[in-house]
Design a protein around this motif. Structure first.
Motif, short mmCIF file in Angstrom:
data_model
loop_
_atom_site.label_atom_id
_atom_site.label_comp_id
_atom_site.label_asym_id
_atom_site.label_seq_id
_atom_site.Cartn_x
_atom_site.Cartn_y
_atom_site.Cartn_z
N GLN A 305 6.13 7.34 -13.54
CA GLN A 305 5.66 5.99 -13.83
C GLN A 305 5.35 5.23 -12.55
O GLN A 305 4.32 4.56 -12.44
CB GLN A 305 6.70 5.23 -14.66
N HIS A 306 6.23 5.34 -11.55
CA HIS A 306 6.01 4.65 -10.29
C HIS A 306 4.81 5.23 -9.54
O HIS A 306 4.04 4.47 -8.91
CB HIS A 306 7.27 4.74 -9.42
N ARG A 307 4.62 6.53 -9.62
CA ARG A 307 3.45 7.15 -8.97
C ARG A 307 2.17 6.66 -9.62
O ARG A 307 1.18 6.39 -8.95
CB ARG A 307 3.53 8.68 -9.05
N LYS A 308 2.19 6.54 -10.95
CA LYS A 308 1.01 6.06 -11.66
C LYS A 308 0.68 4.62 -11.27
O LYS A 308 -0.48 4.28 -11.00
CB LYS A 308 1.23 6.16 -13.17
N GLU A 309 1.71 3.78 -11.23
CA GLU A 309 1.49 2.37 -10.88
C GLU A 309 0.97 2.25 -9.45
O GLU A 309 0.07 1.44 -9.18
CB GLU A 309 2.80 1.60 -11.03
N LEU A 310 1.51 3.04 -8.54
CA LEU A 310 1.06 3.00 -7.16
C LEU A 310 -0.37 3.52 -7.03
O LEU A 310 -1.16 2.98 -6.25
CB LEU A 310 2.00 3.83 -6.27
N SER A 311 -0.73 4.53 -7.82
CA SER A 311 -2.10 5.07 -7.80
C SER A 311 -3.09 4.02 -8.28
O SER A 311 -4.14 3.82 -7.66
CB SER A 311 -2.18 6.33 -8.68
N VAL A 312 -2.76 3.34 -9.38
CA VAL A 312 -3.65 2.31 -9.92
C VAL A 312 -3.82 1.18 -8.91
O VAL A 312 -4.93 0.68 -8.68
CB VAL A 312 -3.10 1.76 -11.26
N HIS A 313 -2.72 0.75 -8.29
CA HIS A 313 -2.79 -0.33 -7.28
C HIS A 313 -3.64 0.09 -6.09
O HIS A 313 -4.46 -0.70 -5.61
CB HIS A 313 -1.37 -0.68 -6.82
N THR A 314 -3.48 1.32 -5.64
CA THR A 314 -4.24 1.80 -4.48
C THR A 314 -5.73 1.89 -4.80
O THR A 314 -6.57 1.50 -3.98
CB THR A 314 -3.72 3.19 -4.05
N LEU A 315 -6.06 2.38 -5.97
CA LEU A 315 -7.47 2.51 -6.35
C LEU A 315 -8.13 1.15 -6.55
O LEU A 315 -9.29 0.94 -6.18
CB LEU A 315 -7.59 3.34 -7.63
N ALA A 316 -7.38 0.19 -7.14
CA ALA A 316 -7.92 -1.16 -7.31
C ALA A 316 -8.13 -1.83 -5.95
O ALA A 316 -9.15 -2.50 -5.73
CB ALA A 316 -6.97 -1.99 -8.17
N ASN A 317 -7.19 -1.62 -5.05
CA ASN A 317 -7.33 -2.21 -3.71
C ASN A 317 -8.50 -1.59 -2.95
O ASN A 317 -9.15 -2.27 -2.14
CB ASN A 317 -6.03 -1.99 -2.93
N ARG A 318 -8.82 -0.33 -3.24
CA ARG A 318 -9.95 0.33 -2.58
C ARG A 318 -11.26 -0.38 -2.93
O ARG A 318 -12.14 -0.54 -2.09
CB ARG A 318 -10.00 1.80 -3.00
N VAL A 319 -11.39 -0.80 -4.19
CA VAL A 319 -12.59 -1.53 -4.60
C VAL A 319 -12.67 -2.87 -3.88
O VAL A 319 -13.74 -3.30 -3.44
CB VAL A 319 -12.60 -1.74 -6.13
N LEU A 320 -11.54 -3.57 -3.74
CA LEU A 320 -11.52 -4.86 -3.04
C LEU A 320 -11.90 -4.68 -1.57
O LEU A 320 -12.63 -5.51 -1.01
CB LEU A 320 -10.13 -5.50 -3.16
N LEU A 321 -11.40 -3.63 -0.94
CA LEU A 321 -11.74 -3.37 0.46
C LEU A 321 -13.23 -3.06 0.61
O LEU A 321 -13.86 -3.49 1.58
CB LEU A 321 -10.90 -2.20 0.98
N ALA A 322 -13.77 -2.34 -0.36
CA ALA A 322 -15.21 -2.02 -0.31
C ALA A 322 -16.03 -3.29 -0.45
O ALA A 322 -17.07 -3.45 0.22
CB ALA A 322 -15.57 -1.04 -1.43
N ALA A 323 -15.60 -4.21 -1.30
CA ALA A 323 -16.34 -5.46 -1.53
C ALA A 323 -16.32 -6.36 -0.30
O ALA A 323 -17.20 -7.21 -0.14
CB ALA A 323 -15.75 -6.19 -2.73
#
Length: 328
Positions: A305-323
């Motif tokens: 569960q923690h790995r999944k939450e961290l994966s989602v947070h990292t992927l969402a942050n990647r979009v913000l960094l790209a923007a």
């Protein structure tokens, strides 16, 4: 579609459920399967070829008692058929088909070499640009008056958009949809000004949603932006991150011929693309891409569960960094 194993007595496995095929019958060491019946799909030609590629791989993975390599031959044809139940004094057969298409599939299967998929021109055109297909020229086939064009499937082709893959020719000029394209352009201007926007485009299949998005992309060609295209696949419904994994793989440009050092270099390049620190997010991306890069990016010692939450947070942050670098 007909699939035939080269060794008598060995019935090849057939991945029908994944591709919504109807396995009509087993013919000795062969299989007859329908795509587009009883349920019709717009990509039935693509489904049949993908099923064929998996079937070939499954047959080759079988360990024969004498160690001989097993191979199958597959023929695929597309066209109109009549489907119905046959009942009589000596026959009671469900969903039998009649027409030239099953006969053509059988002849194509006979013309295929061991380990090869041969498709008709109709199937090739319907499959678009999703596969590497080579012309085998025309051949005289039993039961057909004129020579038939044969095409061999060499493998899948890496495509970013199913819409582009399905339209191998230049598209006609985009006409109409003035209101819709205007709304999209207005939202884009707001996004460029720093106001995040989201637009949800919905409608019946074939109404032109993908064409509308393609038209927007054409209008933004000269503007500074990054196109992030994520596309779901009906063949990977059990993998929630599949679209993201595919994009990361395309960005990295991984190849089966890559050395360990080359793969590590490519991986670090996509991780650092938006300024992320490999030591922090590397293990997450490595796990998503199923990469074993030695001790540099070991899997995190966290609960699922923690790995999944961290994966989602990292992927969402990647979009913000790209923007932050360019509107995306």
């Amino acid at each position: 579609m007909l699939l035939h194993d080269q060794r008598s007595g060995a019935c090849p496995p057939f991945p029908a459920p994944q591709f919504e095929a109807d396995v009509a019958k087993y013919l000795g060491d062969g299989v007859l399967a329908y795509f587009g019946w009883p349920m019709a799909y717009e990509d039935h030609a693509e489904r049949s070829i993908r099923a064929g590629l998996q079937a070939l791989a499954a047959v080759e993975a079988i360990q024969s008692p004498d160690g001989e390599q097993l191979k199958a031959r597959i023929g695929i044809a597309s066209g109109h058929v009549v489907v119905g139940d046959i009942a009589g004094s000596s026959v009671n057969e469900r969903a039998s088909i009649a027409g030239d298409t099953p006969n053509l599939a059988a002849r194509l299967q006979s013309a295929a070499a061991p380990g090869q998929i041969v498709v008709a021109d109709s199937t090739r055109r319907l499959a678009g640009q999703s596969f590497e297909i080579e012309s085998l020229g025309e051949q005289e086939l039993k039961g057909f008056k004129s020579p038939i064009a044969l095409f061999a499937v060499r493998g899948e082709r890496e495509v970013e958009s199913r819409f582009d893959a399905a339209h191998d020719r230049a598209l006609s000029k985009f006409v109409g949809r003035t209101s819709e394209i205007g709304i999209l352009l207005e939202r884009w201007e707001l996004a460029e000004a720093g106001q995040g926007q989201a637009v949800f485009v919905s409608g019946e299949a074939g109404i032109g949603k993908s064409r509308l998005v393609d038209a927007l992309e054409e209008r933004l060609y000269e503007s500074h932006h990054e196109l992030i295209r994520l596309q779901c696949s009906p063949y990977h419904i059990t993998s929630a991150f599949y679209p993201i994994i595919q994009r990361l793989s395309r960005l990295a440009g991984f190849s089966s011929a890559d050395s360990e050092a080359m793969r590590d270099e490519k991986f670090r390049a996509i991780v650092q693309r938006y300024g992320e620190h490999p030591s922090e997010v590397g293990p997450i991306y490595a796990e998503l891409l199923s990469l074993d890069l030695g001790g540099a990016f070991k899997p995190l010692d966290l609960s699922a569960q923690h790995r999944k939450e961290l994966s989602v947070h990292t992927l969402a942050n990647r979009v913000l960094l790209a923007a932050k670098i360019a509107p995306a």
